[in-house]
Design an enzyme around this catalytic site. Structure first.
Site, PDB file in Angstrom:
ATOM      1  N   ASP A  19       1.092  -1.484  -0.212  1.00  0.00           N
ATOM      2  CA  ASP A  19       0.107  -0.038   0.257  1.00  0.00           C
ATOM      3  C   ASP A  19       0.401   1.244  -0.184  1.00  0.00           C
ATOM      4  OD1 ASP A  19      -1.760  -1.728   0.393  1.00  0.00           O
ATOM      5  OD2 ASP A  19      -1.288  -1.948   2.104  1.00  0.00           O
ATOM      6  N   GLU A 201     -11.222  -1.374  -3.893  1.00  0.00           N
ATOM      7  CA  GLU A 201     -10.579  -0.535  -2.931  1.00  0.00           C
ATOM      8  C   GLU A 201      -9.279   0.389  -3.207  1.00  0.00           C
ATOM      9  OE1 GLU A 201      -8.922  -4.077  -0.501  1.00  0.00           O
ATOM     10  OE2 GLU A 201      -7.550  -4.385  -0.998  1.00  0.00           O
TER      11      GLU A 201
END
Length: 322
Positions: A19, A201
Protein backbone atom coordinates in the site's frame (compact mmCIF):
# COMPACT_ATOMS: atom_id res chain seq x y z
CA UNK A 1 20.26 15.16 -11.40
CA UNK A 2 18.42 12.95 -13.89
CA UNK A 3 15.89 11.01 -11.85
CA UNK A 4 14.82 8.93 -14.86
CA UNK A 5 18.34 7.42 -15.07
CA UNK A 6 18.62 6.74 -11.35
CA UNK A 7 15.27 5.04 -10.92
CA UNK A 8 14.52 1.43 -11.78
CA UNK A 9 10.99 0.79 -12.90
CA UNK A 10 8.77 -2.27 -12.34
CA UNK A 11 11.20 -3.90 -9.96
CA UNK A 12 11.63 -3.74 -6.21
CA UNK A 13 12.01 -0.10 -5.18
CA UNK A 14 11.33 -0.40 -1.44
CA UNK A 15 10.97 -4.03 -0.25
CA UNK A 16 8.12 -5.35 1.86
CA UNK A 17 6.14 -2.14 1.89
CA UNK A 18 2.55 -2.73 0.79
CA UNK A 19 0.00 0.00 0.00
CA UNK A 20 2.80 2.46 -0.84
CA UNK A 21 2.12 6.16 -0.80
CA UNK A 22 4.32 9.05 -1.98
CA UNK A 23 3.60 12.73 -1.50
CA UNK A 24 5.67 15.48 -3.13
CA UNK A 25 5.43 18.61 -1.02
CA UNK A 26 5.32 22.19 -2.30
CA UNK A 27 9.05 22.54 -1.55
CA UNK A 28 9.88 19.52 -3.73
CA UNK A 29 10.54 17.12 -0.84
CA UNK A 30 9.28 13.56 -1.30
CA UNK A 31 7.62 11.68 1.57
CA UNK A 32 6.94 7.95 1.66
CA UNK A 33 4.71 5.82 3.87
CA UNK A 34 3.12 2.37 3.56
CA UNK A 35 1.69 -0.57 5.48
CA UNK A 36 4.47 -2.42 7.32
CA UNK A 37 4.27 -6.25 7.47
CA UNK A 38 3.55 -6.19 11.22
CA UNK A 39 0.57 -3.83 10.70
CA UNK A 40 1.45 -2.22 14.03
CA UNK A 41 2.67 1.32 13.32
CA UNK A 42 2.86 4.22 10.88
CA UNK A 43 6.22 5.06 9.36
CA UNK A 44 7.42 8.02 7.37
CA UNK A 45 10.57 8.70 5.38
CA UNK A 46 11.60 11.67 3.27
CA UNK A 47 14.19 12.56 0.67
CA UNK A 48 15.04 15.14 -1.97
CA UNK A 49 14.17 12.67 -4.75
CA UNK A 50 12.32 9.44 -5.42
CA UNK A 51 15.67 7.78 -6.07
CA UNK A 52 16.85 8.68 -2.56
CA UNK A 53 13.79 7.39 -0.69
CA UNK A 54 14.85 3.70 -0.46
CA UNK A 55 17.98 4.65 1.51
CA UNK A 56 16.24 7.32 3.61
CA UNK A 57 15.82 6.73 7.32
CA UNK A 58 12.40 5.38 8.25
CA UNK A 59 10.82 7.14 11.22
CA UNK A 60 8.05 5.65 13.33
CA UNK A 61 5.66 8.51 13.98
CA UNK A 62 2.77 6.59 15.57
CA UNK A 63 2.28 3.15 17.19
CA UNK A 64 -0.94 1.16 17.52
CA UNK A 65 -2.90 1.13 20.78
CA UNK A 66 -2.60 -1.76 23.21
CA UNK A 67 -6.36 -2.38 23.10
CA UNK A 68 -9.58 -0.98 21.71
CA UNK A 69 -9.85 0.93 18.40
CA UNK A 70 -6.62 1.30 16.45
CA UNK A 71 -4.99 -1.70 18.16
CA UNK A 72 -4.75 -4.11 15.18
CA UNK A 73 -4.39 -4.07 11.39
CA UNK A 74 -2.95 -0.59 10.91
CA UNK A 75 -3.28 -0.23 7.16
CA UNK A 76 -2.64 2.00 4.17
CA UNK A 77 -1.59 5.38 5.62
CA UNK A 78 -1.64 8.43 3.34
CA UNK A 79 0.03 11.77 4.09
CA UNK A 80 -1.76 14.94 2.97
CA UNK A 81 -1.09 18.66 3.47
CA UNK A 82 -4.39 20.50 3.88
CA UNK A 83 -5.10 24.02 5.12
CA UNK A 84 -1.48 24.44 6.21
CA UNK A 85 -1.46 21.30 8.35
CA UNK A 86 -0.34 17.71 7.90
CA UNK A 87 -2.81 14.83 8.02
CA UNK A 88 -2.42 11.09 7.87
CA UNK A 89 -5.44 9.01 6.89
CA UNK A 90 -5.22 5.32 7.81
CA UNK A 91 -7.32 2.34 8.89
CA UNK A 92 -7.19 0.22 12.01
CA UNK A 93 -8.95 -2.64 13.75
CA UNK A 94 -9.67 -3.61 17.37
CA UNK A 95 -7.78 -6.31 19.26
CA UNK A 96 -11.14 -7.66 20.46
CA UNK A 97 -12.51 -7.59 16.90
CA UNK A 98 -9.62 -7.48 14.45
CA UNK A 99 -11.91 -7.02 11.44
CA UNK A 100 -13.65 -4.00 12.93
CA UNK A 101 -11.65 -1.86 10.53
CA UNK A 102 -12.45 1.85 10.52
CA UNK A 103 -10.81 4.99 9.08
CA UNK A 104 -8.88 7.31 11.39
CA UNK A 105 -7.02 10.62 11.15
CA UNK A 106 -3.79 12.01 12.61
CA UNK A 107 -2.95 15.72 12.54
CA UNK A 108 0.38 17.55 12.82
CA UNK A 109 0.45 21.34 13.04
CA UNK A 110 4.25 21.55 13.08
CA UNK A 111 6.19 22.47 9.97
CA UNK A 112 8.11 19.20 9.94
CA UNK A 113 5.88 16.08 9.80
CA UNK A 114 8.80 13.77 10.60
CA UNK A 115 9.91 15.39 13.86
CA UNK A 116 6.61 17.15 14.66
CA UNK A 117 3.96 16.04 17.13
CA UNK A 118 1.08 13.98 15.77
CA UNK A 119 -2.34 14.22 17.45
CA UNK A 120 -5.08 11.62 17.10
CA UNK A 121 -8.23 13.20 15.68
CA UNK A 122 -10.20 9.99 16.02
CA UNK A 123 -12.42 8.29 13.52
CA UNK A 124 -13.18 10.05 10.26
CA UNK A 125 -16.53 11.80 10.72
CA UNK A 126 -19.41 11.34 8.32
CA UNK A 127 -21.82 14.10 7.29
CA UNK A 128 -24.59 14.92 9.74
CA UNK A 129 -27.29 13.58 7.40
CA UNK A 130 -25.39 10.35 6.67
CA UNK A 131 -26.25 7.43 9.02
CA UNK A 132 -24.27 4.78 7.12
CA UNK A 133 -20.67 5.74 6.40
CA UNK A 134 -17.92 4.11 8.47
CA UNK A 135 -20.33 1.83 10.34
CA UNK A 136 -18.85 -1.30 8.77
CA UNK A 137 -15.44 -2.46 7.53
CA UNK A 138 -14.01 0.78 6.03
CA UNK A 139 -10.51 1.51 4.81
CA UNK A 140 -8.23 3.03 2.15
CA UNK A 141 -9.43 6.60 2.47
CA UNK A 142 -7.83 9.04 0.04
CA UNK A 143 -8.25 12.79 -0.48
CA UNK A 144 -8.11 14.78 -3.68
CA UNK A 145 -8.87 18.37 -4.69
CA UNK A 146 -10.88 19.50 -7.70
CA UNK A 147 -12.12 22.97 -8.57
CA UNK A 148 -11.44 24.23 -5.04
CA UNK A 149 -13.27 21.39 -3.29
CA UNK A 150 -11.81 18.42 -1.46
CA UNK A 151 -13.24 14.93 -1.77
CA UNK A 152 -12.79 11.77 0.26
CA UNK A 153 -12.97 8.37 -1.45
CA UNK A 154 -12.90 5.11 0.49
CA UNK A 155 -13.75 1.43 0.45
CA UNK A 156 -16.54 0.07 2.65
CA UNK A 157 -18.20 -3.32 2.93
CA UNK A 158 -21.95 -3.89 2.70
CA UNK A 159 -24.31 -6.88 2.59
CA UNK A 160 -24.16 -9.98 4.79
CA UNK A 161 -22.02 -13.08 4.95
CA UNK A 162 -18.91 -12.60 2.78
CA UNK A 163 -19.43 -8.90 2.39
CA UNK A 164 -18.80 -6.88 -0.75
CA UNK A 165 -16.34 -3.97 -0.67
CA UNK A 166 -17.50 -0.94 -2.68
CA UNK A 167 -15.99 2.49 -3.31
CA UNK A 168 -17.78 5.62 -2.07
CA UNK A 169 -17.17 9.35 -2.48
CA UNK A 170 -18.21 12.44 -0.52
CA UNK A 171 -17.24 16.10 -0.46
CA UNK A 172 -15.27 17.14 2.62
CA UNK A 173 -16.33 19.83 5.09
CA UNK A 174 -12.97 19.78 6.87
CA UNK A 175 -9.93 17.47 6.89
CA UNK A 176 -11.66 15.31 9.50
CA UNK A 177 -15.33 15.45 8.47
CA UNK A 178 -17.44 14.88 5.37
CA UNK A 179 -19.84 17.52 4.10
CA UNK A 180 -22.09 15.31 1.99
CA UNK A 181 -23.55 11.83 2.37
CA UNK A 182 -21.79 8.92 0.74
CA UNK A 183 -22.38 8.14 -2.93
CA UNK A 184 -21.59 4.74 -4.43
CA UNK A 185 -18.93 5.02 -7.16
CA UNK A 186 -18.29 1.40 -8.05
CA UNK A 187 -19.08 -2.11 -6.88
CA UNK A 188 -17.35 -5.29 -8.10
CA UNK A 189 -19.35 -5.87 -11.29
CA UNK A 190 -16.90 -7.91 -13.34
CA UNK A 191 -15.21 -11.29 -12.99
CA UNK A 192 -11.75 -9.72 -12.54
CA UNK A 193 -13.06 -7.84 -9.48
CA UNK A 194 -14.39 -11.02 -7.84
CA UNK A 195 -11.40 -13.36 -7.53
CA UNK A 196 -11.33 -14.68 -3.97
CA UNK A 197 -13.29 -11.73 -2.62
CA UNK A 198 -15.59 -9.19 -4.28
CA UNK A 199 -13.47 -6.09 -3.73
CA UNK A 200 -13.02 -2.49 -4.89
CA UNK A 201 -10.44 -0.66 -2.74
CA UNK A 202 -7.27 1.44 -2.80
CA UNK A 203 -8.59 4.49 -4.75
CA UNK A 204 -6.40 7.32 -6.02
CA UNK A 205 -6.89 10.15 -8.53
CA UNK A 206 -4.68 11.43 -11.34
CA UNK A 207 -5.64 14.33 -13.63
CA UNK A 208 -4.65 15.13 -17.17
CA UNK A 209 -4.12 18.68 -18.49
CA UNK A 210 -7.36 18.69 -20.48
CA UNK A 211 -9.95 18.58 -17.69
CA UNK A 212 -10.45 14.89 -16.96
CA UNK A 213 -9.95 12.90 -13.76
CA UNK A 214 -8.97 9.24 -13.61
CA UNK A 215 -9.62 7.30 -10.42
CA UNK A 216 -7.67 4.06 -10.20
CA UNK A 217 -8.61 1.38 -7.68
CA UNK A 218 -7.70 -2.20 -6.83
CA UNK A 219 -9.85 -5.29 -7.12
CA UNK A 220 -10.04 -8.93 -5.96
CA UNK A 221 -8.05 -10.62 -3.19
CA UNK A 222 -4.50 -9.53 -2.32
CA UNK A 223 -2.73 -12.41 -4.11
CA UNK A 224 -1.88 -12.85 -7.78
CA UNK A 225 -5.40 -11.84 -8.90
CA UNK A 226 -5.06 -8.36 -7.42
CA UNK A 227 -5.33 -5.79 -10.23
CA UNK A 228 -6.11 -2.16 -11.04
CA UNK A 229 -9.33 -0.79 -12.51
CA UNK A 230 -10.18 2.78 -13.46
CA UNK A 231 -13.04 5.31 -13.47
CA UNK A 232 -13.11 8.51 -15.55
CA UNK A 233 -14.90 11.82 -14.95
CA UNK A 234 -14.91 15.36 -16.26
CA UNK A 235 -13.41 17.90 -13.86
CA UNK A 236 -16.39 20.24 -14.37
CA UNK A 237 -18.95 17.54 -13.57
CA UNK A 238 -20.64 16.89 -10.24
CA UNK A 239 -18.21 14.38 -8.79
CA UNK A 240 -20.74 13.29 -6.17
CA UNK A 241 -23.10 12.18 -8.94
CA UNK A 242 -22.30 8.54 -9.79
CA UNK A 243 -23.38 9.16 -13.39
CA UNK A 244 -20.42 11.52 -13.75
CA UNK A 245 -18.06 8.55 -13.60
CA UNK A 246 -17.47 5.99 -16.34
CA UNK A 247 -15.99 2.63 -15.40
CA UNK A 248 -13.49 0.86 -17.63
CA UNK A 249 -14.64 -2.60 -18.67
CA UNK A 250 -11.28 -4.29 -18.12
CA UNK A 251 -8.42 -3.80 -15.67
CA UNK A 252 -5.75 -1.30 -16.68
CA UNK A 253 -2.98 -3.23 -14.90
CA UNK A 254 -2.79 -6.87 -13.82
CA UNK A 255 -0.41 -9.79 -13.30
CA UNK A 256 2.15 -10.32 -16.07
CA UNK A 257 3.80 -13.72 -15.70
CA UNK A 258 6.22 -13.02 -18.54
CA UNK A 259 7.54 -10.03 -16.57
CA UNK A 260 7.41 -11.92 -13.26
CA UNK A 261 5.12 -9.31 -11.66
CA UNK A 262 2.12 -10.62 -9.73
CA UNK A 263 -0.83 -8.91 -8.08
CA UNK A 264 -0.11 -5.23 -8.81
CA UNK A 265 -2.30 -2.76 -6.98
CA UNK A 266 -2.98 -0.19 -4.29
CA UNK A 267 -1.27 2.55 -6.22
CA UNK A 268 -0.83 6.29 -5.91
CA UNK A 269 0.64 8.87 -8.29
CA UNK A 270 3.41 11.42 -8.01
CA UNK A 271 5.62 13.44 -10.36
CA UNK A 272 9.31 13.77 -11.08
CA UNK A 273 10.69 17.31 -11.08
CA UNK A 274 10.55 17.31 -14.89
CA UNK A 275 6.80 16.66 -14.77
CA UNK A 276 6.88 12.94 -15.62
CA UNK A 277 3.94 11.14 -14.01
CA UNK A 278 4.90 8.18 -11.84
CA UNK A 279 2.68 5.40 -10.55
CA UNK A 280 3.74 3.98 -7.19
CA UNK A 281 2.26 0.52 -6.57
CA UNK A 282 2.93 -2.75 -4.80
CA UNK A 283 3.33 -6.17 -6.38
CA UNK A 284 4.85 -9.57 -5.78
CA UNK A 285 7.69 -11.30 -7.59
CA UNK A 286 6.53 -14.85 -6.87
CA UNK A 287 3.49 -16.71 -8.15
CA UNK A 288 3.30 -19.17 -5.26
CA UNK A 289 2.44 -17.38 -2.03
CA UNK A 290 3.33 -18.96 1.29
CA UNK A 291 0.42 -18.72 3.75
CA UNK A 292 -2.40 -16.20 3.74
CA UNK A 293 -1.61 -13.53 1.11
CA UNK A 294 -2.70 -10.81 3.54
CA UNK A 295 0.03 -11.77 6.01
CA UNK A 296 2.74 -12.70 3.53
CA UNK A 297 5.20 -9.76 3.67
CA UNK A 298 6.40 -9.93 0.07
CA UNK A 299 4.37 -7.13 -1.41
CA UNK A 300 7.01 -4.67 -2.57
CA UNK A 301 6.75 -1.00 -3.49
CA UNK A 302 7.51 -0.43 -7.18
CA UNK A 303 7.49 2.44 -9.66
CA UNK A 304 6.10 2.77 -13.18
CA UNK A 305 6.27 5.65 -15.63
CA UNK A 306 2.76 6.68 -16.66
CA UNK A 307 2.26 7.10 -20.38
CA UNK A 308 -0.50 9.14 -21.99
CA UNK A 309 -2.26 8.39 -25.25
CA UNK A 310 -5.42 9.54 -26.93
CA UNK A 311 -8.29 7.05 -26.91
CA UNK A 312 -11.70 7.99 -28.27
CA UNK A 313 -10.65 11.62 -28.16
CA UNK A 314 -9.60 11.45 -24.49
CA UNK A 315 -6.04 11.86 -23.21
CA UNK A 316 -5.84 8.73 -21.10
CA UNK A 317 -3.15 7.35 -18.76
CA UNK A 318 -1.51 4.13 -19.87
CA UNK A 319 0.18 1.67 -17.54
CA UNK A 320 2.76 -0.67 -19.10
CA UNK A 321 5.57 -2.82 -17.74
CA UNK A 322 8.36 -1.31 -19.82
Amino acid sequence: MNNNQELKFNSIWIPQRADPYVYRHIDGTYYFTASVPEYDRIVLRRAVSLAALPAAREHTIWVKHEKGPMSEHIWAPELHYLDGRWYIYYAGGDKDDVWKIRPYVLECTDEDPVTGKWIEKGKMQRADEDPFSFEDFSLDGTVFENRGKHYYVWSEKVSVGRKIANLYIAEMESPCKLKTAQVLLTTPDYDWEREGFWVNEGPFVIKNDEGQLFLTYSASETGIFYCVGMLTAEADSDLTDPLSWKKSRYPVLCTDEAKGIYGPGHNCFTKLPDGTDIMVYHARLEKEIVGDPLYNPNRHAMLMKVGWERKDGLKTPVFKYE
